[in-house]
Design a protein around this motif. Structure first.
Motif, short mmCIF file in Angstrom:
data_model
loop_
_atom_site.label_atom_id
_atom_site.label_comp_id
_atom_site.label_asym_id
_atom_site.label_seq_id
_atom_site.Cartn_x
_atom_site.Cartn_y
_atom_site.Cartn_z
N PRO A 122 -15.09 -16.09 2.67
CA PRO A 122 -15.98 -15.87 1.53
C PRO A 122 -16.60 -17.18 1.05
CG PRO A 122 -13.87 -14.75 1.21
CD PRO A 122 -13.72 -15.64 2.40
N ARG A 123 -15.87 -18.30 1.23
CA ARG A 123 -16.37 -19.57 0.70
C ARG A 123 -16.55 -20.57 1.84
NH1 ARG A 123 -12.41 -23.58 -2.54
NH2 ARG A 123 -13.71 -25.45 -2.45
N ARG A 141 -20.52 -19.84 -2.01
CA ARG A 141 -20.35 -18.63 -1.23
C ARG A 141 -21.01 -18.82 0.12
NH1 ARG A 141 -23.07 -13.96 -3.13
NH2 ARG A 141 -21.97 -12.85 -1.47
N THR A 142 -20.30 -18.41 1.15
CA THR A 142 -20.82 -18.61 2.50
C THR A 142 -22.21 -18.01 2.64
OG1 THR A 142 -18.56 -18.51 3.30
CG2 THR A 142 -20.29 -18.28 4.94
N GLN A 143 -22.38 -16.78 2.11
CA GLN A 143 -23.66 -16.10 2.29
C GLN A 143 -24.78 -16.88 1.59
OE1 GLN A 143 -23.52 -11.94 1.33
NE2 GLN A 143 -25.07 -11.54 2.89
N ASP A 144 -24.49 -17.41 0.40
CA ASP A 144 -25.51 -18.18 -0.31
C ASP A 144 -25.91 -19.41 0.48
OD1 ASP A 144 -25.24 -16.33 -2.26
OD2 ASP A 144 -24.00 -17.56 -3.58
N VAL A 174 -16.17 -10.27 0.08
CA VAL A 174 -16.18 -10.93 -1.22
C VAL A 174 -14.89 -11.70 -1.42
CG1 VAL A 174 -17.81 -9.55 -2.51
CG2 VAL A 174 -15.52 -8.67 -2.11
N GLY A 175 -15.00 -12.85 -2.05
CA GLY A 175 -13.84 -13.73 -2.20
C GLY A 175 -12.93 -13.26 -3.31
#
Lengths: 253, 260
Positions: B213-214, B228-231, B259-260
């Motif tokens: 997640p991170r 956040r990885t996605q961000d 989600v984390g």
């Protein structure tokens, strides 16, 4: 080790000899060889008895004769060396078919040949009934310096890995049209050897790093506790005890 | 508006790196003041281009390299000469090449190496090894020599060798490298099933998105981004600046990230 390395010498089986703890077998082998070496070379009958003893071990271990003899071919270079002795040694001579042979050389050749063959046969029997890593564990139990055991066990573990690396380098060379034809190409082969050394050295550093990361401090932890029972020691001692009796007989008769 | 009181003292962070700087003996400085905290149970990806200092950072976490400046704490324990044995038990590093990691003659002996070095013996040691191998689905391979396994199996055994030490944090160096897609997914399933803190060094950005997640971006010896990885993966300007590139056709916006 395991099948990957052991298949050449080790012969899988479940005989009583196979099940003996490795350190018993190593100690028995060592004592047997000492007894053989201590026998006077003139006691011809004694060497026949030793051969019979080893034959009995082979039967007990269910190692077929053909297997044993094929593995003993490793001795051939030493045999050739022994055969030369009567021709080069000095002293009293006898003539066989007109060829002058040294008497002391003949005895020397017989001595090397008989004792060497018995030693090789006994070692082949040990290797046929004991996996390589068990031999190493046995040596460790017999208080062989831990560093030597570690070096040997890494040699066994990484032998295949390094051979594989060499194979890939050879394929890479051949793929670019290289073919070793004579002295002019020795330089390339030498550089390959050098590159292999550097790669192995660096792998050694990485392996050490991985070991230190898991708490290695210079000694291998004890993983196998396989103490031998009195009965196992007694069984293993049969061979050297019989050999000792033969040896004493050789001195007294 | 109420001011919340001091935070209740939860478990200490699995990893707490403060102002870490390091220069190699030849003078090349690899790290310039790293601050990184990884809480217990988190899965964090450490991203960054080649030569960013990722491996150097990892080698500080279990004290192989000693910090030039700054401190590293593992679950509250400072990494120093006094605590070295315990720190190395708590931080399990899985190196990239399983042939480097697996140096014992059989899988069982290899997995037993760490716990045995820590003093475990007999039935306890056996149970520990069996549990670790079962967790990576390699229980039936215990007596095989490592070089007879496939690459994916060797990687899983390498994970088991550190799990056997019951680590606080699992550090993986390029866990997906050289794996075929099935092995890659199997390893992901295993990593998700573990209840340890994971720090994963990787160039495999979809893998990071799938598992962590991170993410933290390390570039030029400093932490360039942490979020956040996605961000991070969607921030194309940031990605471009640090030589991070997504595989062709992969859109991080299109997948449902954990989600984390």
């Amino acid at each position: 080790m395991g099948a990957g390395h052991a298949h050449k010498l080790y012969r899988h089986g479940h005989s009583r000899v196979h099940r003996l703890p490795a350190h018993c077998k190593i100690a028995a082998l060592l004592c047997f060889v000492l007894a053989v070496v201590a026998t006077p070379r003139e006691a011809l009958g004694a060497f026949g008895l030793y051969a019979l003893l080893l034959g009995a071990v082979a039967v007990a271990a269910r190692v077929p004769a053909g297997f044993l003899f094929r593995r003993m071919l490793v001795e051939v270079p030493f045999v050739l060396c022994a055969v030369l002795m009567p021709f080069v040694a000095e002293g009293e001579m006898v003539h066989v078919l007109g060829v002058p042979l040294s008497v002391s050389g003949l005895w020397g050749a017989w001595n090397v040949l008989a004792k060497g063959t018995l030693g090789v046969a006994a070692s082949v029997l040990l290797a046929a009934t004991t996996e390589l890593r068990e031999v190493l564990q046995g040596l460790q139990r017999l208080r062989m310096p831990s560093l030597l055991v570690q070096i040997a066990s890494f040699m066994i573990r990484y032998g295949d890995v390094i051979a594989d690396e060499l194979r890939r380098m050879r394929i890479a060379r051949a793929s670019r049209g290289f073919e070793a034809r004579g002295v002019r190409h020795w330089g390339v082969l030498a550089k390959t050897a050098g590159a292999l050394f550097i790669r192995s050295y660096e792998r050694g550093e990485r392996v050490h790093l991985a070991m230190v990361s898991r708490g290695y401090t210079g000694t291998m932890p004890v993983l196998h506790e396989a103490p031998a029972t009195r009965a196992q020691w007694t069984y293993a001692a049969t061979l050297p005890a019989a050999a000792l009796a033969v040896c004493l007989m050789g001195w007294t008769l | 508006m109420t001011v919340s009181g001091p935070m209740p003292p939860g478990p200490p962070a699995s990893l707490d790196v403060r102002g870490l700087a390091y220069a190699y003996p030849d003078g090349h400085q690899a790290l310039f003041g790293i601050d990184l905290t990884v809480d217990r149970g988190e899965r964090v990806a450490l991203l960054g281009p080649n030569g960013a200092g990722k491996t150097t950072l990892v080698l500080h976490l279990n004290g192989i390299l000693a910090a030039g400046a700054g401190t590293v704490h593992v679950a509250g324990l400072p990494v120093d000469a006094e605590n070295m044995a315990e720190v190395r038990r708590r931080v399990g590093i899985v190196f990239q090449d399983p042939d480097d990691q697996l140096f014992m003659p059989t899988v069982r002996e290899d997995v037993a190496f760490g716990p045995a070095a820590a003093g475990l013996r007999g039935a306890q040691l056996r149970a520990r090894v069996d549990t670790a191998l079962d967790r990576v689905g390699m229980g039936s391979f215990a007596d095989r020599p490592p070089h007879h396994l496939s690459f994916g199996q060797r990687r899983r055994v390498a994970v088991a060798t550190v799990l056997a030490m019951e680590p606080e944090v699992l550090v993986l160096d390029e866990p997906s490298s050289n794996l075929d897609p099935a092995s890659r997914r199997e390893l992901a399933d295993i990593l998700r099933s573990l209840d340890v803190t994971v720090l994963m060094v990787t160039h495999d950005l979809p893998y990071a998105l799938e598992l962590c997640p991170r993410s933290v971006v390390l570039s030029g010896g400093v932490i360039a981004a942490d979020g956040r990885t996605q961000d991070l993966l969607c921030d194309s300007e940031l990605m471009g600046r640090h030589r991070l590139e997504l595989p062709f056709g992969f859109d991080p916006r299109s997948v449902a990230a954990p989600v984390g």
